[in-house]
Design a protein around this motif. Sequence first.
Motif, PDB file in Angstrom:
ATOM      1  N   GLN A  74     -19.507 -33.435 -18.111  1.00 26.19           N
ATOM      2  CA  GLN A  74     -18.805 -33.146 -16.838  1.00 26.19           C
ATOM      3  C   GLN A  74     -18.059 -34.489 -16.409  1.00 26.19           C
ATOM      4  N   HIS A 124     -18.040 -25.658 -11.296  1.00 28.24           N
ATOM      5  CA  HIS A 124     -19.535 -26.103 -11.000  1.00 28.24           C
ATOM      6  C   HIS A 124     -19.867 -27.328 -11.801  1.00 28.24           C
ATOM      7  N   GLN A 125     -20.782 -27.905 -11.331  1.00 30.08           N
ATOM      8  CA  GLN A 125     -21.545 -29.204 -12.075  1.00 30.08           C
ATOM      9  C   GLN A 125     -23.055 -28.772 -12.262  1.00 30.08           C
ATOM     10  N   CYS A 126     -23.451 -27.774 -12.978  1.00 24.54           N
ATOM     11  CA  CYS A 126     -24.682 -27.404 -13.104  1.00 24.54           C
ATOM     12  C   CYS A 126     -25.591 -28.464 -13.881  1.00 24.54           C
ATOM     13  N   PHE A 152     -28.119 -28.270 -15.524  1.00 22.09           N
ATOM     14  CA  PHE A 152     -28.706 -28.146 -16.965  1.00 22.09           C
ATOM     15  C   PHE A 152     -27.403 -27.826 -17.884  1.00 22.09           C
ATOM     16  N   CYS A 153     -26.313 -28.203 -17.524  1.00 23.39           N
ATOM     17  CA  CYS A 153     -25.018 -27.975 -18.572  1.00 23.39           C
ATOM     18  C   CYS A 153     -24.936 -28.824 -19.682  1.00 23.39           C
ATOM     19  N   GLY A 162     -17.276 -25.171 -20.084  1.00 23.19           N
ATOM     20  CA  GLY A 162     -16.042 -24.819 -19.108  1.00 23.19           C
ATOM     21  C   GLY A 162     -16.095 -23.148 -18.827  1.00 23.19           C
ATOM     22  N   ASN A 209     -19.905 -17.964 -14.934  1.00 22.70           N
ATOM     23  CA  ASN A 209     -20.717 -18.285 -13.858  1.00 22.70           C
ATOM     24  C   ASN A 209     -20.635 -17.290 -12.621  1.00 22.70           C
ATOM     25  N   CYS A 252     -14.290 -26.406 -14.948  1.00 19.00           N
ATOM     26  CA  CYS A 252     -15.349 -25.645 -14.440  1.00 19.00           C
ATOM     27  C   CYS A 252     -15.440 -26.065 -12.986  1.00 19.00           C
ATOM     28  N   ARG A 264     -22.002 -29.407 -20.933  1.00 21.51           N
ATOM     29  CA  ARG A 264     -20.737 -29.858 -21.071  1.00 21.51           C
ATOM     30  C   ARG A 264     -20.766 -31.309 -20.492  1.00 21.51           C
TER      31      ARG A 264
HETATM   32  S1  SF4 Z   1     -20.127 -24.529 -17.703  1.00 17.68           S
HETATM   33 FE1  SF4 Z   1     -21.321 -23.222 -16.991  1.00 17.68          FE
HETATM   34  S2  SF4 Z   1     -23.357 -24.422 -17.155  1.00 17.68           S
HETATM   35 FE2  SF4 Z   1     -21.535 -25.783 -17.004  1.00 17.68          FE
HETATM   36  S3  SF4 Z   1     -21.177 -26.376 -15.067  1.00 17.68           S
HETATM   37 FE3  SF4 Z   1     -19.853 -24.624 -15.458  1.00 17.68          FE
HETATM   38  S4  SF4 Z   1     -20.968 -22.813 -14.862  1.00 17.68           S
HETATM   39 FE4  SF4 Z   1     -22.329 -24.617 -14.956  1.00 17.68          FE
END
Ligand code: SF4
Length: 328
Positions: A82, A73-75, A77-78, A144, A171, A71, A80
């Motif tokens: 990371q 992003h590193q949200c 609230f995710c 992801g 995303n 991914c 996943r």
């Molecule tokens: S998988 Fe979705 S929620 Fe998780 S970091 Fe990536 S965009 Fe953000």
Amino acid sequence: MSLEKSASSSVIYPEIKERLAKQGYQLYGKQIAVKKCLWTHNYLKEDRFCYKSAYGIQSHRCIQATPTLLCNHQCLFCWRLQEKDIGKKPFWKVKDSDFDTPEEVYQGLIWGWKRCISGYKPIVSQEKFSNASKPKHVALSLAGEPTLYPFMVELLSLLHEKGLTTFLVSNGTIPKAFEKMFKAGVFPTQLYITIPAPSKDDYIKTCKPLIKNGWEEINRSLELMAKMTGRTVTRLTMAKKINMIKPKEYVPLIKKANPSFIEVKGFVPVGFSQYRVTRANMPYIEDIQSFTNQIKEELPEYKQVFEMEESKVIILSNNKHPLKIDNL
Ligand code: SF4
């Protein structure tokens, strides 16, 4: 042992794969993952469907999966795992050959799904197990960003050819993936784009993007969504004191996408999100209701069509499409 179908040439850190396997992820090929959703279990054991039953999805016939574990992003609230959660350098750009082919993804989904449900055979009715053995739906929304997968159009075509419906949760940072869908005339049964924050600054704080122009790309994807005639959803995943702020600033972003549905959903501290946020960030259904009402005031064409306390979700619809998907 879950890792037995994992390819040694995968770009994913082995430490990540090990941790995911321990969490019950079924890993296949270079990057494919399938995980039994809690609601698959809830339906098989207790006859309780998840909120997606509002759209007609049956939890015991829905494969939760991803063709990529990467991914951009590193949200916060995710759920996943990371890379930085385990002190590794995050990355997302890889070669096309670092992904599995659509046929391999399909095989991986079916393999993973069988493993997810096999333990239920002796403990649920024959009819339930037999139905679960014939999945009808794939939710590409596990962990992801699925639109990083370079063969998404081909994968969706294959899944539809196999008689499966698809939800794709993105995303929105890769508008090119949606341009490809337009070119091929192939879309998921229902496309979700998450609007992660009300403004660019809040986006950067919430998603800690690995890319420079993520906000602009998300906005471009929302514009593309407005041109789609199929079922579309903008999702707001709400975490208190993080992105559950400035409700009115979400409105122009939603308007830009003109989605069939708006899902306002409370973040739940599950998976690896617990590394980054706490229960104090978790909204209750009352918080979701009040936030949604503030958005709704500016969007009179949307009416509330569904609410589920347990999933902390409210669905709004502009009546462009029926809530239930035809022929499921
Ligand atoms: S998988 Fe979705 S929620 Fe998780 S970091 Fe990536 S965009 Fe953000």
